[in-house]
Design a protein around this motif. Sequence first.
Motif, PDB file in Angstrom:
ATOM      1  N   LEU B 116      23.476  -1.097  45.704  1.00 54.00           N
ATOM      2  CA  LEU B 116      24.142  -1.153  44.467  1.00 54.00           C
ATOM      3  C   LEU B 116      23.709   0.004  43.298  1.00 54.00           C
ATOM      4  O   LEU B 116      24.423   0.645  42.713  1.00 54.00           O
ATOM      5  CB  LEU B 116      24.276  -2.468  43.711  1.00 54.00           C
ATOM      6  CG  LEU B 116      25.076  -3.502  44.227  1.00 54.00           C
ATOM      7  CD1 LEU B 116      24.998  -4.832  43.897  1.00 54.00           C
ATOM      8  CD2 LEU B 116      26.576  -3.005  43.955  1.00 54.00           C
ATOM      9  N   MET B 117      22.112   0.283  43.404  1.00 55.66           N
ATOM     10  CA  MET B 117      21.751   1.300  42.416  1.00 55.66           C
ATOM     11  C   MET B 117      22.125   2.416  43.035  1.00 55.66           C
ATOM     12  O   MET B 117      22.554   3.685  42.098  1.00 55.66           O
ATOM     13  CB  MET B 117      20.343   1.145  42.563  1.00 55.66           C
ATOM     14  CG  MET B 117      19.831   0.207  41.693  1.00 55.66           C
ATOM     15  SD  MET B 117      18.025   0.181  41.183  1.00 55.66           S
ATOM     16  CE  MET B 117      17.512   0.116  42.730  1.00 55.66           C
ATOM     17  N   GLU B 118      22.829   2.691  44.462  1.00 54.71           N
ATOM     18  CA  GLU B 118      23.377   3.881  44.627  1.00 54.71           C
ATOM     19  C   GLU B 118      24.581   4.140  44.211  1.00 54.71           C
ATOM     20  O   GLU B 118      25.041   5.095  43.882  1.00 54.71           O
ATOM     21  CB  GLU B 118      23.178   3.982  46.427  1.00 54.71           C
ATOM     22  CG  GLU B 118      23.315   5.344  46.842  1.00 54.71           C
ATOM     23  CD  GLU B 118      23.759   5.228  48.350  1.00 54.71           C
ATOM     24  OE1 GLU B 118      23.162   4.522  49.004  1.00 54.71           O
ATOM     25  OE2 GLU B 118      24.522   6.277  48.696  1.00 54.71           O
ATOM     26  N   PHE B 125      16.094   4.868  38.250  1.00 53.41           N
ATOM     27  CA  PHE B 125      16.007   4.136  37.331  1.00 53.41           C
ATOM     28  C   PHE B 125      15.275   2.623  37.519  1.00 53.41           C
ATOM     29  O   PHE B 125      15.255   1.792  36.564  1.00 53.41           O
ATOM     30  CB  PHE B 125      16.900   4.085  36.261  1.00 53.41           C
ATOM     31  CG  PHE B 125      17.344   5.197  35.721  1.00 53.41           C
ATOM     32  CD1 PHE B 125      16.738   5.695  34.714  1.00 53.41           C
ATOM     33  CD2 PHE B 125      18.151   5.918  36.321  1.00 53.41           C
ATOM     34  CE1 PHE B 125      17.314   7.266  34.044  1.00 53.41           C
ATOM     35  CE2 PHE B 125      18.595   7.308  35.835  1.00 53.41           C
ATOM     36  CZ  PHE B 125      18.059   7.760  34.717  1.00 53.41           C
ATOM     37  N   ALA B 126      14.921   2.482  38.769  1.00 49.30           N
ATOM     38  CA  ALA B 126      14.921   1.018  39.364  1.00 49.30           C
ATOM     39  C   ALA B 126      13.876   0.140  38.477  1.00 49.30           C
ATOM     40  O   ALA B 126      13.979  -0.835  38.144  1.00 49.30           O
ATOM     41  CB  ALA B 126      14.355   1.007  40.691  1.00 49.30           C
ATOM     42  N   GLN B 138      23.030   1.393  30.623  1.00 50.41           N
ATOM     43  CA  GLN B 138      22.811  -0.040  30.610  1.00 50.41           C
ATOM     44  C   GLN B 138      24.255  -0.851  31.060  1.00 50.41           C
ATOM     45  O   GLN B 138      24.048  -1.660  32.028  1.00 50.41           O
ATOM     46  CB  GLN B 138      22.674  -0.614  29.088  1.00 50.41           C
ATOM     47  CG  GLN B 138      21.324  -0.072  28.754  1.00 50.41           C
ATOM     48  CD  GLN B 138      20.879  -0.869  27.347  1.00 50.41           C
ATOM     49  OE1 GLN B 138      21.187  -1.999  27.250  1.00 50.41           O
ATOM     50  NE2 GLN B 138      20.663  -0.006  26.396  1.00 50.41           N
ATOM     51  N   GLN B 139      25.436  -0.368  30.857  1.00 48.48           N
ATOM     52  CA  GLN B 139      26.641  -0.642  31.173  1.00 48.48           C
ATOM     53  C   GLN B 139      26.826  -0.607  32.901  1.00 48.48           C
ATOM     54  O   GLN B 139      27.369  -1.750  33.527  1.00 48.48           O
ATOM     55  CB  GLN B 139      27.736  -0.005  30.665  1.00 48.48           C
ATOM     56  CG  GLN B 139      28.952  -1.067  30.611  1.00 48.48           C
ATOM     57  CD  GLN B 139      28.774  -2.565  29.921  1.00 48.48           C
ATOM     58  OE1 GLN B 139      28.185  -3.183  30.400  1.00 48.48           O
ATOM     59  NE2 GLN B 139      29.367  -2.642  28.875  1.00 48.48           N
ATOM     60  N   ARG B 140      26.427   0.475  33.201  1.00 46.52           N
ATOM     61  CA  ARG B 140      26.264   0.684  34.753  1.00 46.52           C
ATOM     62  C   ARG B 140      25.262  -0.506  35.412  1.00 46.52           C
ATOM     63  O   ARG B 140      25.935  -0.964  36.486  1.00 46.52           O
ATOM     64  CB  ARG B 140      25.735   1.901  35.307  1.00 46.52           C
ATOM     65  CG  ARG B 140      26.836   3.029  35.086  1.00 46.52           C
ATOM     66  CD  ARG B 140      26.012   4.418  35.957  1.00 46.52           C
ATOM     67  NE  ARG B 140      26.897   5.515  35.771  1.00 46.52           N
ATOM     68  CZ  ARG B 140      26.738   6.338  34.732  1.00 46.52           C
ATOM     69  NH1 ARG B 140      25.820   6.498  34.047  1.00 46.52           N
ATOM     70  NH2 ARG B 140      27.562   7.219  34.811  1.00 46.52           N
ATOM     71  N   VAL B 141      24.249  -0.938  35.065  1.00 47.62           N
ATOM     72  CA  VAL B 141      23.454  -1.873  35.527  1.00 47.62           C
ATOM     73  C   VAL B 141      24.280  -3.392  35.194  1.00 47.62           C
ATOM     74  O   VAL B 141      24.193  -3.796  36.329  1.00 47.62           O
ATOM     75  CB  VAL B 141      22.125  -2.072  34.763  1.00 47.62           C
ATOM     76  CG1 VAL B 141      21.415  -3.084  35.226  1.00 47.62           C
ATOM     77  CG2 VAL B 141      21.439  -0.686  34.581  1.00 47.62           C
ATOM     78  N   ALA B 142      24.713  -3.341  34.332  1.00 48.48           N
ATOM     79  CA  ALA B 142      25.706  -4.759  34.130  1.00 48.48           C
ATOM     80  C   ALA B 142      26.571  -4.759  35.124  1.00 48.48           C
ATOM     81  O   ALA B 142      27.094  -5.784  35.771  1.00 48.48           O
ATOM     82  CB  ALA B 142      26.268  -4.623  32.688  1.00 48.48           C
ATOM     83  N   ILE B 143      27.305  -3.597  35.439  1.00 48.95           N
ATOM     84  CA  ILE B 143      28.377  -3.562  36.409  1.00 48.95           C
ATOM     85  C   ILE B 143      27.681  -3.927  37.877  1.00 48.95           C
ATOM     86  O   ILE B 143      28.312  -4.825  38.656  1.00 48.95           O
ATOM     87  CB  ILE B 143      29.043  -2.342  36.431  1.00 48.95           C
ATOM     88  CG1 ILE B 143      29.922  -2.312  35.287  1.00 48.95           C
ATOM     89  CG2 ILE B 143      30.125  -2.255  37.802  1.00 48.95           C
ATOM     90  CD1 ILE B 143      30.585  -0.926  34.806  1.00 48.95           C
ATOM     91  N   VAL B 178      34.534   2.712  42.006  1.00 45.20           N
ATOM     92  CA  VAL B 178      33.768   1.406  42.657  1.00 45.20           C
ATOM     93  C   VAL B 178      34.747   0.331  43.161  1.00 45.20           C
ATOM     94  O   VAL B 178      34.548  -0.400  44.269  1.00 45.20           O
ATOM     95  CB  VAL B 178      32.617   1.016  41.875  1.00 45.20           C
ATOM     96  CG1 VAL B 178      32.037  -0.400  42.358  1.00 45.20           C
ATOM     97  CG2 VAL B 178      31.705   1.923  41.813  1.00 45.20           C
ATOM     98  N   GLN B 179      35.552  -0.065  42.274  1.00 47.00           N
ATOM     99  CA  GLN B 179      36.522  -1.176  42.572  1.00 47.00           C
ATOM    100  C   GLN B 179      37.399  -1.139  43.669  1.00 47.00           C
ATOM    101  O   GLN B 179      37.636  -1.951  44.643  1.00 47.00           O
ATOM    102  CB  GLN B 179      37.346  -1.504  41.181  1.00 47.00           C
ATOM    103  CG  GLN B 179      38.084  -2.431  41.280  1.00 47.00           C
ATOM    104  CD  GLN B 179      39.588  -2.355  41.727  1.00 47.00           C
ATOM    105  OE1 GLN B 179      40.136  -1.181  41.862  1.00 47.00           O
ATOM    106  NE2 GLN B 179      40.259  -3.474  42.278  1.00 47.00           N
ATOM    107  N   ARG B 180      37.666   0.466  43.928  1.00 47.61           N
ATOM    108  CA  ARG B 180      38.598   0.718  45.078  1.00 47.61           C
ATOM    109  C   ARG B 180      37.729   0.634  46.321  1.00 47.61           C
ATOM    110  O   ARG B 180      38.247  -0.151  47.345  1.00 47.61           O
ATOM    111  CB  ARG B 180      39.157   2.038  44.985  1.00 47.61           C
ATOM    112  CG  ARG B 180      40.507   2.060  44.311  1.00 47.61           C
ATOM    113  CD  ARG B 180      41.275   3.303  44.798  1.00 47.61           C
ATOM    114  NE  ARG B 180      42.437   3.317  43.940  1.00 47.61           N
ATOM    115  CZ  ARG B 180      42.446   4.278  42.868  1.00 47.61           C
ATOM    116  NH1 ARG B 180      41.741   5.122  42.547  1.00 47.61           N
ATOM    117  NH2 ARG B 180      43.539   4.058  41.744  1.00 47.61           N
TER     118      ARG B 180
END
Lengths: 569, 335
Positions: B116-118, B125-126, B138-143, B178-180
């Motif tokens: 997911l981090m990829e 930023f792990a 931060q919002q990317r992490v939340a997603i 990502v959703q697609r």
Amino acid sequence: MTEAIATLKARKPRMSAEGRLLHMTALVVPLVGLAIFFLYPLAIIVQRSFVQRDGALGLGNYRDVFGMGHIGRVVQNSLVMSGLTTLICVVLGFAIAYALQRTRLPYRRLISVALLLPLLAPSLVQALGLIFLFGRNGLISQATGWNLQIYGLWGLVISNTMYALPQAVMIIQAALRHSDSRQYDAAMVLGASPWRQFVDITLPKARFGLLSAGFVCFTVTITDFGNAAVIGGNYRVLATEIYAQVVGQMNFNMGAVVGIFLLIPTLLAFYLEKVAARRETGGGSESAVPVTPTRSAARDLPLGLVAFAAALFIVAVVGTVVYASFVSLWPYRLDLTLRNYNITAQGGYAPLWTSLVVSAQAAVIGTALLFALVVAQRRLTGGAAKAVYLLAIVPVGVPGLVLGLSYVLSFNVAHPLLGMVYGTTFLIALCNFYHYHSQGFLTMVTGIRTVPPALEETVTCMGGSSLHGMRDAILPVMLPTLVAVFFFLFMRSMVTLSAVIFLITPRLSVGAVSVLRLDQAGFTTQAAAFSVCIMGVVLAAMGLMKLALHLLSRRPEAASSARKLEVTD
Amino acid sequence: MHLKIRNLSKSFGQFRALSGVDLDVGPQEFVCLLGPSGCGKTTLLRIVAGLEPFDEGTLELGGRDLTRVGAQHRGFGIVFQSYSLFPHMTVAQNIGYGLRIRKAPGAAVAAKVAQLMEIVHLEAFADRYPWQLSGGQQQRVAIARALAVDPALLLLDEPLSALDARVRVELRTEIREVQRRLGIPTIMVTHDQEEALTMADKVVCMNAGTIEQIGSPQDVYARPRTRFVADFVGTSNLLEAAAAQALGPDVAGPLPVQKGTDHLLALRPEDITLTRAEDGEAAVVRVTYLGNSKRVALDWRGIRILADGHRGLDLEPGDRASLSVAPGAGVWVLP
């Protein structure tokens, strides 16, 4: 009826059994505690005030109390003393708070440090220090030959002012801190002079803080026992009267009546403050820009003089107590010695250890119960939430003396369950906890408001249980608050005197009472030594708290919630 | 799986937050709930999440009734506007949180977190803490955290509203990709019509607790059904039938014959062509420069009309102009 049907039909997601159990426990346990150790004793004291000497219910005790020739005088004395103290504290407190918050006075921090001193020790230390300086055998009286009548009204007003002033300054400072500099910028652009800005922006903004400070000063001084006992002399006040009735004459029911007299003005002040708070609308916005202090000699010089004079006086008085504790025969032989610390009278140092145990118990139990209560209270809505909130903050309106007396009446009984806790450190700890329940609760409420609801909801949506939510969303954010509440309860329990004075037994006493007893027995320098020991413990606790908060604040997210507590007795 | 909402209603005391909502979300669909604040879109999302009870109606996922299933057991992913990361956990710990709660073995958690981090470009930023990241990160992490548990449904509550304009546009594309790629049905709440139009397969326009229109972005923009949609999604001139006739006979299709005759003509500013003319019917009131174009406000027969012109258009307040509209450019909408 329609509502009931609506509820039945409500499509409500089911909460897990374990989650329901957790929340029920978090709500019920603290409430049961409040019921048994706050509401019940209070009810008992009211009831006992109506139990006449012949055992029947009636107004006999009230008639008797009014029949005592001096009672009118005592009530009047109390009001005059507290009124004067409150007035001085609010005016002086505002000047000092303003100097600290809104000027760039050099060495302001020293003033803050000096103001902490009276909070480290039992309230009677101020009176003790005053007597060391201005009493018949006082350092200054001896040096100058003046005969200052320090025992009585003025001694009481001065020592109580020293005791209440730091609390007034803290509250007013907090009120001044939350101003928005843009209001001042706007006023300046509109052409308002600094004086107009002060009158039109600063004063209205601080109004509630001033009122709140006044409430606290009045309450803590009208109910304070330590100073009244040490320096009051023949100036009798309600606090000493209640003690004389109960401990002196074993007249519990009359004591209850005087307790009710004490309860009325404080509950009234409490009520008025809440009403005023409700009218206080629209606080500072989230994005308020803090006011940057400016320099102005005409304003800062007199303010600085007042603030430093007050700080110096406090340092001198407390310093004198520390000094006296090392002096062999005050004030005649001033050579230094440790002999005063060899305390054997009044149980020696045992009461100090008892104080430590009591304080630790109060802090652990109190922090746990308050945490549970705010977590549960947050889940409630509407009337239930308001009722719990009100119940949680009412204890601040009940003077320590009254609470202590109510504990004696409720728990010094033959009842197998209720009587069991009497004479234990546990009961003293609970008494201290409920005495300071409100301040701890309000701090917890401030703390839990910093927990974002979305964080808890995230845990839930990700499949976490209520326990997970508590552990991963609430606790990490609340940690600084818990630390602050823990040490607040600990430090207050170490020094409070008024509530515990009734709960000690020949076999179980606490540090603050030892100071009083030693002083009354004429061992004044030993009383000073004992107070220094208490101050040492409290100082160490404060250091530990600062250290813990510092370590926690290295995580910037969590640092926001550790607010300063309003420290009231 | 297919989310099916039928006739769903919800009141807060006297306030009716949602009434009679019907909505379907297909297995890989990206649905945007669009509307002004207070329209009920967030309430609807919270009901779907299980964070809020509802009064009437049904809520099913893949044929299974969700009504009494707690949020804890729905297995959805949720992302809030406020990021809501655990402040005391690193990026990797945050992302792995849901799996750890499910007691997944350590190796599986690590693999999933790495993957997911990829996906959200945060490999580097792990070990950072949330406060060491920008808002967008931060919002990317939340997603990523929401996606880690392979949610049956992804719920996004105004995920981009707290971000800077540029980051917001970047993340729009990223979220959509990502959703697609993962093919997870998604519901996103937004009040930003541009966001809804650029991201959604299906836009749900909401107003005052009801759904005004559901359709593809093209649908709701080009063929709004109601006055509210015409006005909220983009800008429209709304003309009464009589005035509309005066613009030209074939500006729109025939006026729908329904019990009320008070249909309005919705006309986009860009569909009106302005020509400077001394004897023009319209007077220029104001010209606003928008960079790539100009928006002109005109007074036409006592009606305020907005029209767009290219940026070189030579019109000043006080000038007169004539209007022309391409045939079929307008749409009849319900008032």
